[in-house]
Design a protein around this motif. Structure first.
Motif, PDB file in Angstrom:
ATOM      1  N   ASP A 169       0.488  -5.426  15.490  1.00 49.73           N
ATOM      2  CA  ASP A 169      -0.270  -6.467  14.795  1.00 49.73           C
ATOM      3  C   ASP A 169      -0.102  -6.383  13.288  1.00 49.73           C
ATOM      4  O   ASP A 169      -0.680  -7.185  12.548  1.00 49.73           O
ATOM      5  N   GLY A 170       0.671  -5.405  12.852  1.00 56.64           N
ATOM      6  CA  GLY A 170       0.898  -5.252  11.431  1.00 56.64           C
ATOM      7  C   GLY A 170       1.777  -4.048  11.165  1.00 56.64           C
ATOM      8  O   GLY A 170       2.090  -3.260  12.066  1.00 56.64           O
ATOM      9  N   VAL A 171       2.203  -3.905   9.913  1.00 60.64           N
ATOM     10  CA  VAL A 171       3.057  -2.795   9.504  1.00 60.64           C
ATOM     11  C   VAL A 171       2.406  -2.115   8.311  1.00 60.64           C
ATOM     12  O   VAL A 171       1.739  -2.757   7.489  1.00 60.64           O
ATOM     13  N   ILE A 172       2.570  -0.790   8.241  1.00 60.68           N
ATOM     14  CA  ILE A 172       2.062  -0.009   7.117  1.00 60.68           C
ATOM     15  C   ILE A 172       3.253   0.597   6.395  1.00 60.68           C
ATOM     16  O   ILE A 172       4.038   1.343   6.990  1.00 60.68           O
ATOM     17  N   LEU A 173       3.399   0.254   5.129  1.00 59.14           N
ATOM     18  CA  LEU A 173       4.480   0.755   4.297  1.00 59.14           C
ATOM     19  C   LEU A 173       3.961   1.881   3.410  1.00 59.14           C
ATOM     20  O   LEU A 173       2.784   1.942   3.088  1.00 59.14           O
ATOM     21  N   ASN A 174       4.869   2.752   2.979  1.00 59.23           N
ATOM     22  CA  ASN A 174       4.459   3.913   2.204  1.00 59.23           C
ATOM     23  C   ASN A 174       5.643   4.404   1.383  1.00 59.23           C
ATOM     24  O   ASN A 174       6.798   4.267   1.791  1.00 59.23           O
ATOM     25  N   TRP A 175       5.356   4.944   0.226  1.00 68.56           N
ATOM     26  CA  TRP A 175       6.372   5.532  -0.645  1.00 68.56           C
ATOM     27  C   TRP A 175       7.529   4.573  -0.929  1.00 68.56           C
ATOM     28  O   TRP A 175       8.696   4.908  -0.757  1.00 68.56           O
ATOM     29  N   LEU A 176       7.178   3.392  -1.364  1.00 65.43           N
ATOM     30  CA  LEU A 176       8.209   2.456  -1.797  1.00 65.43           C
ATOM     31  C   LEU A 176       7.732   1.727  -3.041  1.00 65.43           C
ATOM     32  O   LEU A 176       6.529   1.607  -3.296  1.00 65.43           O
ATOM     33  N   ALA A 177       8.692   1.260  -3.829  1.00 62.35           N
ATOM     34  CA  ALA A 177       8.395   0.498  -5.030  1.00 62.35           C
ATOM     35  C   ALA A 177       8.145  -0.956  -4.669  1.00 62.35           C
ATOM     36  O   ALA A 177       8.541  -1.423  -3.590  1.00 62.35           O
ATOM     37  N   ALA A 178       7.512  -1.682  -5.566  1.00 63.78           N
ATOM     38  CA  ALA A 178       7.270  -3.106  -5.315  1.00 63.78           C
ATOM     39  C   ALA A 178       8.580  -3.844  -5.056  1.00 63.78           C
ATOM     40  O   ALA A 178       8.646  -4.730  -4.198  1.00 63.78           O
ATOM     41  N   GLY A 179       9.618  -3.463  -5.769  1.00 69.51           N
ATOM     42  CA  GLY A 179      10.909  -4.118  -5.577  1.00 69.51           C
ATOM     43  C   GLY A 179      11.568  -3.822  -4.249  1.00 69.51           C
ATOM     44  O   GLY A 179      12.515  -4.512  -3.858  1.00 69.51           O
ATOM     45  N   ASP A 180      11.064  -2.787  -3.522  1.00 72.88           N
ATOM     46  CA  ASP A 180      11.629  -2.441  -2.209  1.00 72.88           C
ATOM     47  C   ASP A 180      10.989  -3.247  -1.080  1.00 72.88           C
ATOM     48  O   ASP A 180      11.526  -3.275   0.030  1.00 72.88           O
ATOM     49  N   VAL A 181       9.845  -3.858  -1.340  1.00 76.42           N
ATOM     50  CA  VAL A 181       9.095  -4.524  -0.274  1.00 76.42           C
ATOM     51  C   VAL A 181       9.919  -5.603   0.429  1.00 76.42           C
ATOM     52  O   VAL A 181       9.950  -5.654   1.670  1.00 76.42           O
ATOM     53  N   PRO A 182      10.615  -6.502  -0.286  1.00 77.87           N
ATOM     54  CA  PRO A 182      11.382  -7.532   0.423  1.00 77.87           C
ATOM     55  C   PRO A 182      12.435  -6.960   1.376  1.00 77.87           C
ATOM     56  O   PRO A 182      12.644  -7.504   2.470  1.00 77.87           O
ATOM     57  N   GLN A 183      13.094  -5.862   0.993  1.00 80.40           N
ATOM     58  CA  GLN A 183      14.093  -5.264   1.878  1.00 80.40           C
ATOM     59  C   GLN A 183      13.449  -4.762   3.164  1.00 80.40           C
ATOM     60  O   GLN A 183      14.002  -4.937   4.261  1.00 80.40           O
ATOM     61  N   ALA A 184      12.277  -4.149   3.056  1.00 70.22           N
ATOM     62  CA  ALA A 184      11.582  -3.662   4.249  1.00 70.22           C
ATOM     63  C   ALA A 184      11.120  -4.826   5.114  1.00 70.22           C
ATOM     64  O   ALA A 184      11.329  -4.839   6.339  1.00 70.22           O
ATOM     65  N   LEU A 185      10.513  -5.835   4.501  1.00 80.25           N
ATOM     66  CA  LEU A 185       9.949  -6.928   5.281  1.00 80.25           C
ATOM     67  C   LEU A 185      11.016  -7.807   5.915  1.00 80.25           C
ATOM     68  O   LEU A 185      10.750  -8.479   6.920  1.00 80.25           O
TER      69      LEU A 185
END
Length: 333
Positions: A169-185
């Motif tokens: 129902d969701g994902v929890i991200l950790n230890w990443l920069a704001a600029g890394d968020v699009p690559q993860a998502l």
């Protein structure tokens, strides 16, 4: 906010939780490493602050049996109906095997299997199934929650990110920069309505740059040398940037590893500066797609010297500018 806060006994957190609610924070998210367990701080908050939403980030899938994990989640969901989210994660070999005497085997498949088991068990179903990584024989929760909690997955690399999108129902991200968020998502592609994107963000709210960077280097050297986190940052494209740190760590030079972390990476992964500056940096994560930014406040010289009064002031200044705590539970203030 990540709870419990450092250096404050759990018995004294009633005032902390009240300050957070008054400052406009809407969610409390626990962690579980070698301090408090993931559930006790939230159980206290469920009684002390019934307007706040609660979440684990994360409860490891190896350190409790599947049935016990279901019971712990169901109890908290009953104590805080409609206000609890269960975040799950594979954790690490140090925590699972080194500290909890449990083999750390096939973490991706174990996480997937626990997620599937919990989906059924928390819905009140009788589970009688041989999963690839464990078998459960006719387990039924005696007190299934009236409102089953959403299930979120801590995910770093593409496989787990895709699993979160497909089944959680969701994902929890950790230890990443704001600029890394699009690559993860880009890997997530959620299949469920209301899918949540949560990120734990380390914040050192001080203008003492030397203190913030020294602390950040130690944290980065301690975390990003762990296998899954190291591979995560290789995938993000930081192999060259982090290579000197990894080589020093592998050679047993812990101090040299921390010293090898570049300032610019510390500044990306550990937000620091005035509370206003920290809020501005957190906003970059929100703009990149994070729905629930969860602050993890690190110790500062001001907090150490000022004690509880300094903490209360900091909480107010880190919260929304208007200090209003009226956002609905689960909606970032």
């Amino acid at each position: 906010m990540t709870v419990p806060l450092d250096r404050i006994p759990l018995a004294e957190h009633a005032d902390v939780y009240a300050s957070l609610a008054g400052a406009g924070f809407t969610d409390l998210w626990s962690s579980e490493v070698n301090g408090a367990d993931a559930f006790t701080p939230l159980a206290l908050a469920a009684a002390w602050q019934p307007g706040l939403r609660l979440g684990t980030a994360v409860a490891p899938v190896f350190t409790r049996g599947p049935a016990l994990l279901a019971m712990s989640a169901a109890a908290l969901a009953e104590a805080a109906p409609g206000r609890f989210a269960l975040g799950l994660g594979a954790s690490s070999p140090v925590v699972v095997q080194g500290w909890n005497a449990t083999p750390y085997v096939e973490p991706f498949r174990r996480t997937r299997d626990v997620l599937r088991f919990l989906r059924a068990a928390l819905a009140g179903e009788t589970v009688d199934e041989a999963y690839p990584t464990f078998t459960v024989g006719r387990f039924t929760l005696d007190r299934p929650p009236a409102v089953p909690p959403p299930l979120l997955l801590a995910a770093l690399r593409p496989g787990m990110l895709r699993l979160a999108g497909a089944e959680a129902d969701g994902v929890i991200l950790n230890w990443l920069a704001a600029g890394d968020v699009p690559q993860a998502l880009a890997q997530v592609q959620p299949s469920r309505p209301g899918f949540e994107v949560v990120a734990r963000i380390f914040v050192c709210p001080t203008e003492d740059v030397a203190h913030a960077r020294a602390l950040g280097r130690r944290l980065i050297a301690g975390y990003l040398t762990i296998g899954a986190y190291a591979e995560f940052h290789r995938w993000l494209g930081r192999a060259e940037q982090l290579g000197p740190m990894w080589r020093a760590w592998a050679a047993g030079d812990r101090r040299g590893a921390a010293a090898a972390v570049p300032d610019e990476l510390v500044d990306e992964l550990v937000l620091h500066g005035s509370p206003q500056r920290c809020r501005e940096q957190v906003a970059r994560y929100v703009a990149a797609g994070v729905r629930v930014p969860v602050l993890a406040v690190l110790p500062t010289p001001e907090l150490v010297a000022g004690g509880a009064a300094a903490l209360a002031d900091l909480v107010t200044r880190l919260g929304p500018p208007d200090g209003a705590g009226s956002a609905p539970a689960g909606q970032p203030a």
